[in-house]
Design an enzyme around this catalytic site. Structure first.
Site: not given
Ligand code: GLU
Length: 450
Positions: A130, A170
């Site tokens: 991430k 995201d």
């Protein structure tokens, strides 16, 4: 953190707290997983002997870098960029980039840790990672966002690759940002390497249904949970929080399946729309005009109410889909939902329910799906995008959605069966954590101490 852990994992957790001070969301995500692993380690002593829990909680690599950029009036800003390459036992690091002022190393580590298990649950060959930045795209012009993305990629590109690390979107990173990031990667490397990013435009290597996939998948998972209870979405009232990509497409799919979505929200407040959210209008206001839900309410008119500072969980519903951000659904909200007779809660966002909120829901017998299972449809479709890129192919919307539906069903069944196997029938939290952990742990065990 409230609940005490099994003695087999408690010392490991204490050590993680000591070595990662101040990273509260990361602690919370680790606690939630470790809380369910005691029985697994008891059955599989070789996992503990191989130091698997210690290794899985430590990222393989953590990158932090300076991202300087110039705004439209010529002022220089310095943002911080992150990429946490958490685990590559199952495949290249895979996970989104978040651009939001709240992003710090602890947030990226919590998201990366969740991503390992989520990606494992999809059954596809993707590891967990991430990244993101504390850059705030809100109110910035397209040109400013482009310059920021170019600067961000000018550092990050050297760590990426279709076999190494494959970012996507995201919060704060959608099609526009992926476009700018891909352009800069292509320019620097002189390679049109489609598989290096997912969430691309469908005209240049993106997959059909990727935009819709996280929200659609969350509703498909909910449908499976309801099916186990001989229920259907038809005629149910659904509350959705948020109004970004996940919320928008969760609302769309819920209504396609016959439910009425009565509320959506943003940080300013919520709208209550008893006749059902007009998703086409919401899409126009949010995605094209980059407006707020207050603008949606004004444009929709009629009996739609906008409640400044209002909370969606106060609106009576049968199904609740938290699709905004972490820790948005508290114990108090959970008690309100239970009092209003909620049947199911499925997390479209990552870790939107606080541990105390989740405990209230689970104790009340509400079907509760954690994000790592319920929102895995996005990353699963990213893996389908990588598959299409590798074979230089492009599938139809129908074919891609069919694959997404099958993946969500298989994740549901894996969670359900694993929970039963461990004597926790109906416990999707235990099922998701254990099923995800077992897949990664088996691969790590086979690949040696690295
Ligand atoms: N950010 C999304 C998630 O939380 C998608 C990641 C991806 O497609 O790689 O799973």
């Amino acid at each position: 953190m409230a609940a005490t852990l099994d003695p087999s994992v408690d010392p490991l957790y204490r050590d993680i707290l000591r070595r990662n001070p101040g990273q509260e969301e990361f602690h919370q995500a680790v606690h939630e997983v470790l809380d369910t692993l005691g029985p697994v380690l008891a059955r599989r002593p070789e996992f503990a002997e191989a130091g698997l829990v210690e290794r899985i909680a430590e990222p393989e690599r953590q990158l932090i870098f300076r991202v300087p950029w110039t705004d439209d009036v010529g002022r220089v800003h310095v943002a911080r960029g992150f990429r946490v390459e958490f685990n590559s036992a199952l495949g290249p690091y895979k996970g989104g980039l978040r651009f939001h002022p709240s992003v710090d190393l602890g947030i990226v580590k919590f998201l990366g840790f969740e991503q390992i298990f989520k990606n494992a649950l999809t059954g596809m060959a993707i590891g967990g990672g991430k990244g993101g930045s504390d850059f705030d795209p809100k109110g910035r012009s397209d040109a400013e966002v482009m310059r920021f993305c170019q600067s961000f990629m000018t550092e990050l590109y050297r760590h990426l690759g279709e076999h190494t690390d494959v970012p996507a979107g995201d919060i704060g990173v959608g099609g526009r940002e992926i476009g700018y990031l891909f352009g800069q990667y292509r320019r620097i490397t002189n390679r049109h390497e489609a598989g290096v990013l997912t969430g691309k435009g469908t005209g240049w290597g993106g997959s059909q249904a990727r935009t819709e996939a996280t929200g659609y998948g969350c509703v498909l998972f909910t449908k499976e949970m309801l099916r186990m209870r001989d229920r259907d979405l038809e005629g149910l009232r659904v509350a959705v929080s948020g109004s970004g990509n996940v919320a928008l497409y969760a609302a769309e799919k819920a209504q396609q399946l016959g439910a009425t979505v009565v509320t959506v929200s943003d940080s300013g407040g919520c709208v209550v729309d008893d006749k059902g959210i007009d998703t086409a209008l919401l899409k126009q206001v949010k995605e094209v005009e980059r407006g707020r839900v207050a603008d949606y309410a004004e444009r929709r008119g009629g009996e739609v109410r906008y409640v400044p500072g209002g909370r969606v969980w106060e609106v009576p519903c049968d199904v609740a889909l938290p699709c905004a951000t972490q820790n948005e659904l508290t114990a108090e909200d959970a008690r309100t939902l239970v009092a209003n007779g909620v049947l199911a809660v499925a997390e479209g966002a990552n870790m939107p329910t606080t541990p105390e909120g989740a405990a209230v829901l689970r104790e009340a017998g509400v079907a509760f799906a954690p994000g790592k299972a319920a929102n895995a449809g996005g990353v699963a479709t990213s893996a389908l995008e990588m598959q299409q890129n590798a074979s230089r192919d492009a599938w139809s919307f129908a074919r891609t959605e069919e694959r997404l539906t099958a993946v969500m069903r298989s994740i549901h069944d894996a969670c359900h069966e694993t929970a039963e196997r461990y004597g926790r029938p109906g416990d999707y939290v235990a099922g998701a954590n254990i099923a995800g952990f077992e897949r990664v742990a088996e691969a790590m065990l086979a690949q040696g101490v690295i």
